[in-house]
Design an enzyme around this catalytic site. Structure first.
Site, short mmCIF file in Angstrom:
data_model
loop_
_atom_site.label_atom_id
_atom_site.label_comp_id
_atom_site.label_asym_id
_atom_site.label_seq_id
_atom_site.Cartn_x
_atom_site.Cartn_y
_atom_site.Cartn_z
N CYS A 17 0.84 -1.20 0.00
CA CYS A 17 0.00 0.00 0.00
C CYS A 17 0.87 1.25 0.00
CB CYS A 17 -0.94 0.01 1.20
SG CYS A 17 -2.02 1.46 1.21
N CYS A 55 -0.60 4.18 1.99
CA CYS A 55 -0.46 4.09 3.46
C CYS A 55 0.99 4.31 3.89
CB CYS A 55 -0.88 2.72 3.99
SG CYS A 55 -2.19 1.90 3.12
N ASP A 56 1.92 3.72 3.17
CA ASP A 56 3.29 3.63 3.68
C ASP A 56 4.31 4.50 2.95
OD1 ASP A 56 2.38 1.57 5.37
OD2 ASP A 56 2.67 0.06 3.81
#
Ligand code: NDP
Length: 316
Positions: free
Chosen positions: A138, A141-142
């Site tokens: 992701c 997200c990261d």
């Protein structure tokens, strides 16, 4: 057997948000949090810092965020069970939900079992190797994590997600390589154009990452050209899988209308085609798939369920 107002299946941000709202409406929801199938807490349990969930300017660890949501759901009267659901029967009312240990009859159900990002079993990519130490599924997200800053990053896939994630990563990366197994993108034309026009993105066609190397974090990838069979080594700061998601709907096959595995809901609502069965979060969302959108749709599902129960005169 007593008939419950509402059973919620799933325990990511969608399931717990639905539980918080339903519990505050005095519905005493039963929440199947999952156990063996790894659903407990959902995908956020496998991430570290969540920096895009509003209300946490310093970020919050995914597992802490989920534990807080769980506590909030229990505080208002949700009954949380660490069990998987093996079978559902929506053919008769009340609906029947069969878990690994418990069985319930219920007037309404919210399905919030989420989706899993698909991963490849590449050497070096697994838990205990470089998973979450440079390898993730992701980018949104990261991708902003310091370990990825000003490095060469590799996104595997050729669909809209791969392009979207590559474009997103250009904000932080030195350069982003899309590694695609074919010689044409699957992504929509408009998205593909974005990749072609971005000077920080290069597409490696007919290519596959075959090994990820490093010491503490990812430092290098081996890439094979599947036309010429040549293998080259490239310096790398991160590898991002963007090869699609699988919604967790195995147990719903032939029970509910699905499209590409995702639960179909009436546009702008959480209603499935079966009255009294609602869906929230990634299990019904192939597009946005964010913790905050999942939480929002969990709230919608609880409000839809509450309205349904009171209109039907069911509420205990
Ligand atoms: P897709 O299924 O569309 O694409 C998956 C990509 O991964 C394909 O290019 C596929 O290759 C590749 N892939 C699959 N398996 C492997 C494998 N084993 N090894 C190497 N490569 C592999 O998934 P997406 O997540 O990209 O998109 C899902 C849906 O969400 C789509 O409908 C998409 O349009 C939508 N979406 C829309 C966005 C937007 O509009 N902003 C953003 C993100 C997603 P191949 O091409 O060879 O099959």
């Amino acid at each position: 057997m007593d008939i419950q107002n509402l059973v919620i299946i799933g325990s990511g941000p969608a399931g717990y948000s639905a539980a918080i709202y339903a519990a505050r409406a005095n519905l005493a929801p039963i929440v199947f949090e999952g156990f063996l199938k790894g659903l407990l807490g959902g995908q956020l349990m496998t991430t570290t810092d969540v920096e895009n969930f509003p209300g946490f300017p310093e970020g919050i660890l995914g597992p802490v965020l989920m534990e807080n949501m769980r506590k909030q759901a229990i505080k208002f009267g949700s009954i949380c069970l660490a069990e998987d659901v093996n079978e559902v029967d929506f053919s008769k009312r009340p609906f029947k939900i069969i878990g690994s240990k418990s069985t319930f009859l219920t007037h309404a159900v919210i399905l919030a079992t989420g989706a899993e990002a698909k991963k490849l079993n590449i050497k070096g990519s697994n838990e205990g190797e470089f998973w979450q130490r440079g390898v993730t599924a992701c980018a949104i997200c990261d991708g902003a994590a310091p370990i990825f800053r000003s490095k060469d990053l590799f996104v595997i896939g050729g669909g809209d997600s791969a392009v979207e994630e590559a474009v997103f990563l250009t904000k932080y990366a030195k350069k982003v390589f899309i590694v695609h197994r074919r010689d044409v993108l699957k992504a929509s034309k408009i998205m593909a154009e974005r990749a072609f026009k971005n000077s920080k993105i290069e597409i490696l066609w007919n290519s596959e990452v075959i090994e990820i190397l490093g010491t503490d974090f990812v430092e290098e990838v081996l890439i094979k050209n599947n036309k010429t069979n040549t293998i080259e080594s490239r310096k790398a700061g991160g590898v991002f899988f963007a090869i699609g998601h699988s919604p967790n709907t195995e147990f719903l096959k032939n029970r509910l209308q699905l499209k590409n595995g995702y639960i179909v809901v009436e546009k702008g609502t959480s209603k499935t085609h079966i009255k009294g069965v609602f869906a929230a979060g990634d299990v019904q969302d192939p597009i946005y798939r964010q913790a905050i959108t999942a939480a929002g749709s969990g709230c919608m599902a609880a409000l839809d369920a509450e309205k349904y129960l009171s209109e039907m005169g069911y509420t205990i």
